[in-house]
Design an enzyme around this catalytic site. Structure first.
Site, mmCIF file in Angstrom:
data_model
loop_
_atom_site.group_PDB
_atom_site.id
_atom_site.type_symbol
_atom_site.label_atom_id
_atom_site.label_comp_id
_atom_site.label_asym_id
_atom_site.label_seq_id
_atom_site.Cartn_x
_atom_site.Cartn_y
_atom_site.Cartn_z
ATOM 1 N N GLY A 296 -34.689 47.777 27.889
ATOM 2 C CA GLY A 296 -33.622 47.576 26.929
ATOM 3 C C GLY A 296 -33.894 46.364 26.045
ATOM 4 C CB CYS A 297 -32.555 45.419 22.748
ATOM 5 S SG CYS A 297 -30.813 45.859 22.969
ATOM 6 C CE1 TYR A 298 -27.831 40.960 23.607
ATOM 7 C CE2 TYR A 298 -26.815 43.002 24.357
ATOM 8 C CZ TYR A 298 -26.807 41.902 23.522
ATOM 9 O OH TYR A 298 -25.783 41.728 22.626
ATOM 10 C CB THR B 200 -37.168 43.198 25.564
ATOM 11 O OG1 THR B 200 -37.377 44.553 25.999
ATOM 12 C CG2 THR B 200 -38.443 42.685 24.914
ATOM 13 C CB SER B 201 -34.508 38.990 24.050
ATOM 14 O OG SER B 201 -33.241 39.327 24.585
#
Length: 343
Positions: free
Chosen positions: A148-150, A152-153
């Site tokens: 997911g995007c969150y 990953t960061s």
């Protein structure tokens, strides 16, 4: 030429995947499915792709998809887990951008997603597609669960600290903010311009679905369970994630700037900024890149790590293409050399 099939190409991750693959010199999209848009030309729905594709949406057909070299799922959760087993049995290689195979524990997945997992027996086959952690496993995988995007960061921001055992694993904090595209393309009152503009708000404070995915990945790195307080926010913009991460240092003797620079020195899509320089969402917009900056304020025992990505690129479709390149033995940056957009 690599034959690509895409299941569910009507959302933001789907069109971003198509944008990136349009200029990928080794890839050809030969099938794109949507039950709702079956028969409609792709460039009718997305005129930005005119001249790049001569395709229409079709109903999902396992035989046609299985004939592809790689099948991407750019679908909401609970779609892939019903089709992937049949595709794997037919010999297809699958990259799933949804959450269906990210969490290894089927019961934990069900608890957060509110329904039974349809193919729990497939979960052990899934490789978590964060290349900076699992490059070797991705290369030989038949099924990759794109992060997911969150997650990953947050994970890219904390991995060096946890891998070296430098922080308290039970008191990690992530305050992260995303643009509105992270909520998808569906019609919701909360996504209206008049609701999003000129505002900044937290959501999912009591528990967000990305939390177990993040804790699972961080625990793998730390070698022990971790506890993360994760608070996501909605930003009044379209793209981008800025994650501000807090961790209490248990060893203050290490040069953290040097640690991060060395840790990510060979990673093509992670950029550790010079000391005193902090990342912004605008400088990674449109690029498959994570930029990281860090500071230990006042020289105390808390390290602050800032991590930015484009949620639709490194946080989704760009990372999916990066995984495809690794799976097929291509240069990892093939089709992903876009420079961030400024202004």
């Amino acid at each position: 030429m690599i034959k690509i099939g895409i299941v569910g190409g009507t959302g933001y991750t789907g069109v971003e995947l198509l944008r990136l693959l349009a200029l990928h010199e080794d890839a050809e999209v030969v099938a794109i499915t949507s039950r709702a848009e079956s028969g409609r030309r792709l460039d009718d729905l997305y005129p930005n792709l005119r001249g790049y594709y001569d395709l229409a949406f079709t109903e999902p057909d396992v035989a046609r998809l299985a004939a592809c070299d790689v099948v991407f799922f750019a679908t909401p959760h609970n779609v892939a887990m019903n089709l992937v087993p049949e595709l794997l049995a037919a010999g297809a290689r699958v990259i799933d951008l949804s959450a269906d195979y990210r969490i290894r524990d089927a019961e934990l997945w069900s608890r957060w997603y509110g329904e039974p997992h349809a193919s729990p027996d497939v979960l052990p086959q899934a490789v978590y597609g964060l290349p900076e952690l699992n490059r070797e496993q991705i290369a030989s995988a038949s099924l990759v669960a794109c992060p997911g995007c969150y997650p990953t960061s947050v994970q890219l921001g904390l991995i060096p600290l946890l891998a070296r055992g430098l922080v308290d694993t039970q008191h990690l904090i992530a305050s992260a903010a995303s643009g509105a595209s992270g909520a998808g393309r569906q019609a919701k009152v909360d996504n209206l311009l008049s609701e999003v503009a000129d505002s900044f708000k937290a959501y999912g404070v009591s528990g967000h679905r990305h939390l177990p995915e993040i804790e699972q990945g961080l625990a793998d790195v730390a070698g022990c369970p971790v506890q993360l307080t994760f608070v996501p926010h909605l930003l009044p913009m379209i793209r981008g994630i800025h994650a501000t991460l807090f961790a209490r240092l248990v060893d203050m003797s290490v040069d953290l700037q040097a640690l991060y620079e060395e840790w990510y020195a060979e990673e093509p899509f992670v950029d550790v900024l010079p000391a005193g320089m902090f990342p912004q969402t605008r400088t990674v917009k449109g690029a498959n890149r994570c930029q990281i900056g860090l500071q230990v304020p006042q020289g105390r025992d808390t390290v602050v790590v800032m991590s930015t990505i484009d949620n639709l690129v490194k946080g989704a479709s760009g990372q999916a293409v990066q995984n495809m390149n690794i799976m097929l033995g291509l240069p990892e940056d093939r089709g992903l050399q876009q420079v961030g957009l400024l202004p």
